[in-house]
Scaffold this motif. Structure first.
Motif, short mmCIF file in Angstrom:
data_model
loop_
_atom_site.label_atom_id
_atom_site.label_comp_id
_atom_site.label_asym_id
_atom_site.label_seq_id
_atom_site.Cartn_x
_atom_site.Cartn_y
_atom_site.Cartn_z
N ALA A 1 0.82 -1.21 0.00
CA ALA A 1 0.00 0.00 0.00
C ALA A 1 0.86 1.26 0.00
O ALA A 1 0.55 2.24 -0.67
N SER A 2 1.97 1.20 0.77
CA SER A 2 2.84 2.37 0.83
C SER A 2 3.53 2.60 -0.51
O SER A 2 3.75 3.75 -0.93
N VAL A 3 3.91 1.51 -1.20
CA VAL A 3 4.56 1.64 -2.50
C VAL A 3 3.60 2.28 -3.51
O VAL A 3 3.96 3.21 -4.25
N ILE A 4 2.35 1.77 -3.52
CA ILE A 4 1.35 2.33 -4.43
C ILE A 4 1.09 3.79 -4.10
O ILE A 4 0.98 4.64 -4.98
N GLY A 5 1.03 4.08 -2.80
CA GLY A 5 0.79 5.46 -2.39
C GLY A 5 1.91 6.37 -2.82
O GLY A 5 1.67 7.52 -3.23
N LEU B 1 1.40 7.02 -6.52
CA LEU B 1 0.25 7.86 -6.81
C LEU B 1 0.45 9.28 -6.31
O LEU B 1 -0.05 10.24 -6.91
N ASN B 2 1.17 9.42 -5.21
CA ASN B 2 1.42 10.74 -4.63
C ASN B 2 2.90 10.87 -4.28
O ASN B 2 3.28 10.77 -3.11
N PRO B 3 3.75 11.05 -5.28
CA PRO B 3 5.19 11.11 -5.03
C PRO B 3 5.57 12.35 -4.24
O PRO B 3 4.87 13.38 -4.29
N ALA B 4 6.67 12.25 -3.53
CA ALA B 4 7.15 13.40 -2.77
C ALA B 4 7.58 14.50 -3.74
O ALA B 4 8.22 14.24 -4.75
N LEU C 1 5.82 27.00 -10.93
CA LEU C 1 4.61 27.81 -10.81
C LEU C 1 3.72 27.33 -9.66
O LEU C 1 2.64 27.87 -9.46
N GLY C 2 4.17 26.30 -8.94
CA GLY C 2 3.44 25.83 -7.78
C GLY C 2 2.47 24.71 -8.04
O GLY C 2 1.71 24.33 -7.15
N TRP C 3 2.49 24.13 -9.25
CA TRP C 3 1.57 23.03 -9.54
C TRP C 3 2.00 21.77 -8.79
O TRP C 3 3.19 21.53 -8.58
N SER C 4 1.02 20.96 -8.41
CA SER C 4 1.32 19.70 -7.74
C SER C 4 1.88 18.70 -8.74
O SER C 4 1.77 18.88 -9.97
N GLU C 5 2.49 17.62 -8.22
CA GLU C 5 3.05 16.60 -9.10
C GLU C 5 1.97 15.94 -9.96
O GLU C 5 2.16 15.72 -11.16
N ASN C 6 0.83 15.62 -9.36
CA ASN C 6 -0.23 14.95 -10.12
C ASN C 6 -0.83 15.86 -11.19
O ASN C 6 -1.09 15.44 -12.32
N ARG C 7 -1.04 17.11 -10.85
CA ARG C 7 -1.61 18.06 -11.81
C ARG C 7 -0.65 18.28 -12.97
O ARG C 7 -1.06 18.31 -14.14
N GLY D 1 5.98 10.06 -17.35
CA GLY D 1 6.08 11.23 -16.49
C GLY D 1 6.27 10.87 -15.04
O GLY D 1 7.08 11.47 -14.32
N ARG D 2 5.55 9.84 -14.58
CA ARG D 2 5.68 9.42 -13.18
C ARG D 2 7.04 8.79 -12.92
O ARG D 2 7.63 9.02 -11.85
N VAL D 3 7.55 8.02 -13.88
CA VAL D 3 8.88 7.44 -13.72
C VAL D 3 9.91 8.56 -13.56
O VAL D 3 10.80 8.49 -12.70
N TRP D 4 9.78 9.60 -14.36
CA TRP D 4 10.72 10.72 -14.23
C TRP D 4 10.56 11.43 -12.89
O TRP D 4 11.55 11.79 -12.24
N GLN D 5 9.32 11.63 -12.46
CA GLN D 5 9.09 12.29 -11.17
C GLN D 5 9.68 11.48 -10.02
O GLN D 5 10.13 12.04 -9.03
N ARG D 6 9.67 10.16 -10.17
CA ARG D 6 10.18 9.30 -9.10
C ARG D 6 11.69 9.13 -9.15
O ARG D 6 12.34 9.01 -8.11
N THR D 7 12.27 9.10 -10.35
CA THR D 7 13.69 8.80 -10.49
C THR D 7 14.54 10.03 -10.82
O THR D 7 15.76 10.01 -10.59
N ASN D 8 13.91 11.05 -11.37
CA ASN D 8 14.61 12.25 -11.81
C ASN D 8 15.67 11.94 -12.87
O ASN D 8 16.69 12.62 -12.96
N ARG D 9 15.43 10.90 -13.67
CA ARG D 9 16.33 10.53 -14.77
C ARG D 9 15.56 10.63 -16.08
O ARG D 9 14.56 9.92 -16.28
N LEU D 10 16.01 11.51 -16.96
CA LEU D 10 15.30 11.72 -18.22
C LEU D 10 15.83 10.84 -19.36
O LEU D 10 15.08 10.49 -20.27
N TRP D 11 17.10 10.45 -19.27
CA TRP D 11 17.66 9.62 -20.34
C TRP D 11 16.91 8.30 -20.54
O TRP D 11 16.73 7.87 -21.69
#
Length: 269
Positions: free
Chosen positions: A2-6, A9-12, A193-199, A231-241
């Motif tokens: 559940a924590s992994v899914i969370g 779904l809602n990355p830091a 601009l202050g947008w959330s990760e999900n938005r 997009g979520r993979v990038w948000q989680r890993t911060n790797r664009l390559w």
């Protein structure tokens, strides 16, 4: 679990200095409008017009076709020059996004475009290609069979000596432009601009889907899914390559594979 899914779904949210000054915020919005009006946003509007035109045709979508890599001249070398200019434009689009991030104070390493993890980035890219590419083929065939998608012809280039390397370059250009602009550049600027990760993720994914709408409902929906995953993979890993590699591999297989197998495989148009 559940924590992994969370977490997915809602990355830091990374530490990003949000722009609060109204003048600076307006400047960022103007920058975004200009960049995408000149690049993939304009492609999205053209794609919408193309899709409307397809819907107005008497034939169903599945009986219509659209080609991705087409000849621009009957003269081989002139056609090659046209194709190279198209790739150069794509590379410039991605370069523009990277440059604007750098000019805004972001090091390329901060969006995962450094060269410190090339091996792991390549392996992750291959994994992303398999994750998206195989289900993507099945999704395309299903949506085309039920009449929601046009028949996509990945390559309509003549069988010349430069066709295969040109298709590979085209795949690389597409992947570079899309992943840098739609993921690295856009989401980073929306964070500022202050947008959330999900938005930000949803905005990026919908933009990706928009410029594939010319393919039909399937192309639109499938690329939104790809955008959400990438997009979520990038948000989680911060790797664009890995995104660039994965996208390029998918396109290379589609473009070159189609050119080589056309006429030899019954289900290829």
């Amino acid at each position: 679990m559940a924590s992994v899914i969370g977490n997915w779904l809602n990355p830091a949210r990374p530490e990003v200095e949000v722009i609060t000054d109204p003048v600076q915020r307006r400047a960022v919005w103007i920058e975004l409008a200009i960049v995408f009006a000149a690049t993939l946003g304009l492609s999205g509007l053209r794609s919408l017009l193309s899709f409307i035109s397809s819907l107005l045709q008497p034939k169903p979508l599945s009986q219509q076709s659209v080609a991705l890599n087409v000849s621009r001249s009957t003269l081989s070398l002139l056609d090659l020059a046209h194709q190279l200019l198209g790739v150069l434009q794509l590379l410039a689009w991605g370069g523009l996004g990277a440059y604007l991030l750098w000019k805004a104070g972001k090091k390329l390493a901060e969006v995962g475009l450094d060269r410190t993890r090339l091996r792991s980035d390549a392996l992750r890219g291959l994994g992303l290609a398999a994750l998206i590419g195989l289900p993507g083929i099945a999704f395309y065939l299903i949506t085309r069979a039920i009449g929601l998608n046009l028949t996509v012809v990945p390559s309509a280039l003549d069988d010349t000596w430069w066709r295969t390397p040109m298709l590979i370059l085209s795949a690389i250009g597409n992947s570079w432009a899309e992943e840098v602009l739609v993921v690295g550049y856009l989401i980073t600027r929306l964070r500022m601009l202050g947008w959330s990760e999900n938005r930000s993720l949803v905005a990026s994914a919908v933009l990706r889907g928009s410029y594939h709408l010319y393919q039909g409902f399937g192309g639109f929906a499938g690329n939104i899914v790809m955008g959400l995953v990438y997009g979520r993979v990038w948000q989680r890993t911060n790797r664009l390559w890995p995104l660039v590699v994965g996208h390029a591999v998918i396109d290379v297989i589609a473009f070159v594979g189609y050119a080589l197998l056309k006429g030899a495989v019954s289900w290829l148009p």
